[in-house]
Structure formats: C-alpha cells, structure tokens
Design an enzyme around this catalytic site. Structure first.
Site, PDB file in Angstrom:
ATOM      1  N   SER A  79      -4.061   6.941  13.405  1.00 57.85           N
ATOM      2  CA  SER A  79      -2.654   7.536  15.365  1.00 57.85           C
ATOM      3  C   SER A  79      -4.001   7.663  15.611  1.00 57.85           C
ATOM      4  O   SER A  79      -5.078   7.465  15.600  1.00 57.85           O
ATOM      5  CB  SER A  79      -2.036   7.807  14.479  1.00 57.85           C
ATOM      6  N   ASN A  80      -3.866   6.577  17.085  1.00 56.99           N
ATOM      7  CA  ASN A  80      -4.736   6.841  17.687  1.00 56.99           C
ATOM      8  C   ASN A  80      -4.780   8.224  18.514  1.00 56.99           C
ATOM      9  O   ASN A  80      -6.343   8.648  18.830  1.00 56.99           O
ATOM     10  CB  ASN A  80      -4.401   6.115  19.515  1.00 56.99           C
ATOM     11  N   GLU A 118      -9.839  -0.943   5.962  1.00 56.73           N
ATOM     12  CA  GLU A 118      -8.723  -0.984   6.654  1.00 56.73           C
ATOM     13  C   GLU A 118      -9.199  -1.111   8.151  1.00 56.73           C
ATOM     14  O   GLU A 118      -8.595  -1.894   8.567  1.00 56.73           O
ATOM     15  CB  GLU A 118      -7.655   0.043   6.122  1.00 56.73           C
ATOM     16  N   SER A 127       4.445  -1.065   4.499  1.00 59.12           N
ATOM     17  CA  SER A 127       5.100  -1.858   4.907  1.00 59.12           C
ATOM     18  C   SER A 127       4.767  -4.276   3.663  1.00 59.12           C
ATOM     19  O   SER A 127       4.178  -3.355   2.497  1.00 59.12           O
ATOM     20  CB  SER A 127       3.226  -3.172   5.420  1.00 59.12           C
ATOM     21  N   GLN A 161       0.635  -1.589   0.149  1.00 58.07           N
ATOM     22  CA  GLN A 161      -0.263  -0.083  -0.131  1.00 58.07           C
ATOM     23  C   GLN A 161       1.151   1.383  -0.217  1.00 58.07           C
ATOM     24  O   GLN A 161       1.916   1.633   0.689  1.00 58.07           O
ATOM     25  CB  GLN A 161      -1.065  -0.143   1.460  1.00 58.07           C
ATOM     26  N   GLY A 162       0.842   2.149  -1.469  1.00 60.78           N
ATOM     27  CA  GLY A 162       1.865   2.884  -1.478  1.00 60.78           C
ATOM     28  C   GLY A 162       0.936   5.278  -1.168  1.00 60.78           C
ATOM     29  O   GLY A 162       0.613   4.945  -1.922  1.00 60.78           O
ATOM     30  N   TYR A 163       0.747   5.261   0.380  1.00 58.03           N
ATOM     31  CA  TYR A 163       0.135   5.842   0.637  1.00 58.03           C
ATOM     32  C   TYR A 163       1.029   6.735   1.663  1.00 58.03           C
ATOM     33  O   TYR A 163       1.240   7.880   1.056  1.00 58.03           O
ATOM     34  CB  TYR A 163      -1.565   5.479   2.049  1.00 58.03           C
ATOM     35  N   SER A 164       1.705   6.736   2.184  1.00 62.06           N
ATOM     36  CA  SER A 164       2.022   7.381   3.546  1.00 62.06           C
ATOM     37  C   SER A 164       3.474   8.290   2.984  1.00 62.06           C
ATOM     38  O   SER A 164       4.276   7.114   1.974  1.00 62.06           O
ATOM     39  CB  SER A 164       2.967   7.045   5.059  1.00 62.06           C
TER      40      SER A 164
HETATM   41  C1  LIG Z   1       3.379  -0.774  11.554  1.00 58.29           C
HETATM   42  C2  LIG Z   1       3.087  -0.397  10.143  1.00 58.29           C
HETATM   43  C3  LIG Z   1       2.386  -0.192   9.461  1.00 58.29           C
HETATM   44  C4  LIG Z   1       2.221   0.708   8.510  1.00 58.29           C
HETATM   45  N1  LIG Z   1       2.050   1.036   6.850  1.00 58.29           N
HETATM   46  C5  LIG Z   1       2.105   1.475   6.254  1.00 58.29           C
HETATM   47  C6  LIG Z   1       2.207   0.791   5.019  1.00 58.29           C
HETATM   48  O1  LIG Z   1       1.891  -0.119   4.011  1.00 58.29           O
HETATM   49  N2  LIG Z   1       1.876   1.775   3.393  1.00 58.29           N
HETATM   50  C7  LIG Z   1       1.410   2.972   4.064  1.00 58.29           C
HETATM   51  O2  LIG Z   1       1.267   3.828   3.350  1.00 58.29           O
HETATM   52  N3  LIG Z   1       1.734   3.393   4.954  1.00 58.29           N
HETATM   53  C8  LIG Z   1       1.823   2.598   6.375  1.00 58.29           C
HETATM   54  N4  LIG Z   1       2.409   3.257   7.648  1.00 58.29           N
HETATM   55  C9  LIG Z   1       1.863   4.839   8.023  1.00 58.29           C
HETATM   56  C10 LIG Z   1       0.655   4.732   9.074  1.00 58.29           C
HETATM   57  O3  LIG Z   1      -0.347   4.785   8.032  1.00 58.29           O
HETATM   58  C11 LIG Z   1       1.023   6.574   9.138  1.00 58.29           C
HETATM   59  O4  LIG Z   1       2.346   6.168   9.971  1.00 58.29           O
HETATM   60  C12 LIG Z   1       0.418   7.170  10.223  1.00 58.29           C
HETATM   61  O5  LIG Z   1      -0.555   7.246   9.568  1.00 58.29           O
HETATM   62  C13 LIG Z   1       0.786   8.201  10.915  1.00 58.29           C
HETATM   63  O6  LIG Z   1       2.002   9.252  10.097  1.00 58.29           O
HETATM   64  P1  LIG Z   1       2.753   9.895  10.548  1.00 58.29           P
HETATM   65  O7  LIG Z   1       3.384   8.833  10.572  1.00 58.29           O
HETATM   66  O8  LIG Z   1       3.324  10.358   9.357  1.00 58.29           O
HETATM   67  O9  LIG Z   1       2.586  10.404  11.446  1.00 58.29           O
HETATM   68  P2  LIG Z   1       1.815  12.377  11.506  1.00 58.29           P
HETATM   69  O10 LIG Z   1       0.559  12.022  10.740  1.00 58.29           O
HETATM   70  O11 LIG Z   1       3.219  12.713  10.902  1.00 58.29           O
HETATM   71  O12 LIG Z   1       1.467  12.281  13.266  1.00 58.29           O
HETATM   72  C14 LIG Z   1       2.782  12.001  14.187  1.00 58.29           C
HETATM   73  C15 LIG Z   1       1.796  12.568  15.714  1.00 58.29           C
HETATM   74  O13 LIG Z   1       1.218  13.761  15.409  1.00 58.29           O
HETATM   75  C16 LIG Z   1       0.394  13.000  15.623  1.00 58.29           C
HETATM   76  N5  LIG Z   1      -1.133  14.002  15.171  1.00 58.29           N
HETATM   77  C17 LIG Z   1      -1.065  14.519  13.460  1.00 58.29           C
HETATM   78  N6  LIG Z   1      -2.035  14.838  13.583  1.00 58.29           N
HETATM   79  C18 LIG Z   1      -3.385  15.342  14.236  1.00 58.29           C
HETATM   80  C19 LIG Z   1      -4.140  15.796  14.554  1.00 58.29           C
HETATM   81  N7  LIG Z   1      -4.632  16.324  13.606  1.00 58.29           N
HETATM   82  N8  LIG Z   1      -4.723  15.815  15.805  1.00 58.29           N
HETATM   83  C20 LIG Z   1      -3.676  15.290  16.521  1.00 58.29           C
HETATM   84  N9  LIG Z   1      -2.824  14.380  16.667  1.00 58.29           N
HETATM   85  C21 LIG Z   1      -2.445  14.301  15.719  1.00 58.29           C
HETATM   86  C22 LIG Z   1      -0.294  12.138  15.491  1.00 58.29           C
HETATM   87  O14 LIG Z   1      -0.953  10.695  15.637  1.00 58.29           O
HETATM   88  C23 LIG Z   1       1.496  11.676  15.865  1.00 58.29           C
HETATM   89  O15 LIG Z   1       2.001  11.018  16.953  1.00 58.29           O
HETATM   90  C24 LIG Z   1       2.289   1.921   8.810  1.00 58.29           C
HETATM   91  C25 LIG Z   1       2.108   2.647  10.158  1.00 58.29           C
HETATM   92  C26 LIG Z   1       3.171   1.273  11.120  1.00 58.29           C
HETATM   93  C27 LIG Z   1       3.938   2.245  12.795  1.00 58.29           C
END
Ligand SMILES: Cc1cc2nc3c(=O)[nH]c(=O)nc-3n(C[C@H](O)[C@H](O)[C@H](O)COP(=O)(O)OP(=O)(O)OC[C@H]3O[C@@H](n4cnc5c(N)ncnc54)[C@H](O)[C@@H]3O)c2cc1C
Length: 397
Positions: A379-380, A249, A166, A131-134
């Site tokens: 994220s939570n 998802e 992943s 999955q190429g999202y992030s």
């Molecule tokens: C085990 C694992 C597998 C994954 N697999 C994939 C995958 O296969 N493909 C893919 O595309 N992505 C994948 N991801 C990425 C995942 O979707 C992102 O890590 C997630 O969406 C959070 O984005 P970020 O890491 O850029 O953090 P950020 O969005 O930069 O957030 C950083 C911190 O700020 C907080 N935050 C951000 N915005 C807000 C808000 N509006 N209000 C309150 N708090 C906020 C977040 O909760 C976090 O604590 C994976 C992540 C993990 C951990």
C-alpha cells in the site's frame, strides 16, 4: 542516462516493431480498459489469444535466460519492449503471475526438475498462476500469515485461507506462503509451496470489486495434499523466496507503476471532445493548465524511471526509486481519473458499457479501479514508510 541505443538494440526495436505492425490486435479487438480489467469471458479469451500469439512469435518472457525459453534480453531491451507495445497500442501480456513473478523466482530458487516442469508451460500460456500471499489477518504485515502446512509422509497438508487472490478463478496453480513452524519467530517458520488449484479441498469464492468486476477472490484450503517436491527452497526458509518474488513484483509494474503519458494523451482527447458552456472544455485555459500539470508530472516520473534504469545498467541494486515510482504513479493516475470525472460532469455517472456513456464508460471504470492500484503490491502508506526510513533516514515509527 545515455539515450543513444546500440546497433544491436536498434535492430531489436526494428524487429519487434515490424512484428507488431503485422500482429498487434486491431483497435476493435482490444478492450478499452487495457489489461487492468476483465469484464467477461470474451475479455479473458482475447487476453489468452494475444499472449499465445506473442509466444508463437518468440515475444514472451524476453527477459528470461535463453536456456529457459527466453531471449536473454537486456534491461534496456525490456524497456524498448514496453515502449513498442505502448506505441503499437498493444496490451501488455498478462496471464496471471507466472511470467513476471513465479518464473523468475523459480529460475533463481527452483530445482532443475521444477524449472523443467513449470517454466515452459508458463511461457506457452498453458498454465495460469495466481499469488497466494495475503490473508484476512496478513496484508501489509505479511509475515503474520496463518495458513498452515503440516508434513505427512511425502506430502504437506494445507489448511487455511487466502484473500484478494487475483485471477484465482482462472488459475491452474497458486504459489502459496504457508506456516510450517508455528513456534519459530514469524519470519522463520514460513515455507513456499506450489499448489495445484484443481486439488481436492481447494475452493475459490469470487469477490466483486466496486468496478463490478470479479478480478480477485478468496481461496480456501481444506486438508489439501501437496507433494513435498513442490516446496521451493528449504522448509521454513520460504520468507527469502517470498521476498525474491516481491522484488520482481515491485520491478514489474504491478500496482500501476507504469508510464502514464498515454493516459494523459487520452485525457487531452476527452477534454477536446467534451463541452463546457457550449464550447470544447479544451478551450478553457484552466483545463489546459491542469492537463499540462499532469503531463509534467508524468514526464518527471518517466525520467525517474530512467534514473532507476541507469542504476541497473551500471549493475547497482534497485534503489528507493521503486517506492517513489509506485507511490507517485498510482497517486497521479488516481488524480488523472478523478479529473476525467470532473470533465465529464453528469456523464461520469454512467457505468462501463452503459448506453450513452462517453468512451463506453471506461473513465468511471478506471477511476474506480485506480483506488485498488494504490493498495496493490504494497500500500502507498507502506511506501511512505519505506521512503521516510530508507531515503530520508527518519526514525522508525
Ligand atoms: C487490485 C489488487 C490486487 C491484489 N492481488 C493480490 C494477489 O493476487 N495476491 C495476494 O496475495 N494479494 C493481493 N492483493 C492484496 C494486497 O497485497 C494487500 O491488499 C495489501 O498488501 C494491503 O494489505 P491489506 O489489504 O491486508 O491491508 P492492511 O495491511 O490491513 O492495511 C490496512 C490499512 O492500514 C495501512 N497500514 C498497514 N500497516 C501500516 C503501517 N505499518 N504504517 C502505515 N500504514 C499502515 C495500510 O496502508 C492500509 O491503508 C491485491 C490487492 C489489490 C488492491
């Protein structure tokens, strides 16, 4: 919730149970870590073998419509499926994001040609999808993504970078969100492409997690040519397709949103096997009290999941329980794993598969992996926002 099953559902359960009794991998052929982790090539090959065995028995993609190779199983039968796998101690089949995410999205949005080309190979486990999202600057705020795709003749030419992808190291294909109109408002200039990971210009760099596993990756795209026929939905309308995938998802149990009563059972065994002051830790009433609290929370989550199921059986759209489940299940899982560290005392320091580690060191591995589940699939903190705004009606922050 009506807990009685129809005779058809009872037959479904019996047929699956009988098949699993013969075919489920025996304990010595399973990873102690379940499907969450992959430590070496052997783990991956075991996972592929199990997936293909399920497929040969007609037990992959049971929720897909029959015309696309599934069984057209009802929502309830999907629950029975998960229960029976758990009961047999068999891993949930997981070979990338094809089965749970891309397949259902293509069934909804794909052209007939795309369905015929991709779906059978997902079911057979012949092609692995990621999955190429992030991206480095687009996670929670996904619509800020910057990977560009520009039309050139019959192709798109893609440049940019994805991250946390992943299983990209095993993937044959990636479903990719790209920006095709940089001048449009951010949700409106995105398209959804299917990209061959073996194309010239695609490179994968592993990211080592704190567990030591190399589960996810950075993926780079340099002048990668993608045929126009690999566009899903309309150009610049990819956000709607992307949201469909996200709905699947959240409903799929990604991000650790699962029944964790089995984990509590493991914790009980650990408390009985470890000693405190020369006696089993389980003899200490404060230990039993803590484990009982976890068990009660796990039961509450289970019934919340049943409430969600009842809504779906009545044809109602998924409610906010999805966010509540994801938040509470991953937080509970983290607390359970941290408590296991307390029970193990100094033995918690042994790494996975270290000599002398209790249970092959699976507890410290699971504790480290539990953090990631609070981030994956939204994220939570984001789940807190959704619950605050949509359930409690609080003003937007
Ligand atoms: C085990 C694992 C597998 C994954 N697999 C994939 C995958 O296969 N493909 C893919 O595309 N992505 C994948 N991801 C990425 C995942 O979707 C992102 O890590 C997630 O969406 C959070 O984005 P970020 O890491 O850029 O953090 P950020 O969005 O930069 O957030 C950083 C911190 O700020 C907080 N935050 C951000 N915005 C807000 C808000 N509006 N209000 C309150 N708090 C906020 C977040 O909760 C976090 O604590 C994976 C992540 C993990 C951990």
């Amino acid at each position: 919730m009506d807990f009685n099953l129809s005779s058809e559902d009872e037959r479904f359960r019996a047929e699956l149970r009988a098949w699993l009794e013969i075919n489920a991998p025996k304990a010595q052929h399973r990873s102690e870590l379940g499907m969450a982790a992959e430590e070496d090539e052997g783990d991956w090959q075991r996972r592929v073998g199990w997936y293909r065995k399920l497929h040969s028995g007609g037990w992959i993609g049971i929720h897909w419509p029959k015309e696309y190779g599934g069984r057209g199983a009802s929502v309830l039968q999907n629950v029975i499926y998960a229960e029976e796998l758990e009961r047999a101690g068999a891993p949930v089949p997981f070979l990338g994001m094809g089965l749970s995410l891309l397949g259902p999205t293509l069934i909804h949005w794909g052209t007939e040609e795309q369905k015929q080309r991709y779906l059978p190979k997902i079911l057979a486990g012949d092609e692995v999808w990621c999955q190429g999202y992030s991206e480095p600057g687009a996670g929670s705020d996904l619509a800020s993504l910057q990977t560009r795709a520009v039309e050139d003749g019959d192709d798109f030419v893609v440049n940019g970078q994805k991250v946390w992808t992943s299983l990209a190291q095993h993937a044959d294909w990636i479903f990719l969100l790209v920006r095709t109109d940089p001048d449009a408002p951010k949700h409106k200039g995105i398209s959804y492409l299917l990209v061959d990971m073996h194309s010239p210009g695609v490179s994968v760099r592993p990211l080592v997690q704190m567990t030591g596993a190399r589960g996810f990756n950075e993926v780079f795209f340099e002048d990668v040519r993608v045929p126009r026929k690999n566009l899903v939905g309309e150009k610049n309308q990819g956000w709607q397709v992307a949201i469909t995938t996200l709905m699947f998802e959240r409903g799929s149990g990604a991000g650790g949103n699962r029944d964790i009563t089995g984990q509590i059972g493991e914790l009980v065994k650990l408390a009985k096997a470890t000693t405190r002051g020369g006696r089993p830790a389980w003899d200490d009433s404060s230990v039993r009290q803590r484990v009982a609290e976890f068990a009660c929370e796990a039961q509450a989550l289970k019934y919340t999941a049943y409430r969600q199921l009842t809504r779906r059986l009545r044809g109602l759209p998924p409610g906010p329980e999805g966010s509540m489940m994801k938040l509470c299940a991953t937080e509970l899982n983290l607390r359970v794993q941290l408590y296991a560290m307390e029970l193990l005392g100094p033995y918690s320091q042994f790494e996975y598969r270290a000599p002398y580690a209790v249970d092959h060191g699976k507890w410290s591995y699971k504790m480290l992996a539990a953090r990631g589940l609070t981030i994956a699939a939204g994220s939570n903190q984001i789940q807190h926002n959704i619950i605050g705004e949509r359930v409690l009606g609080l003003p937007k922050g």
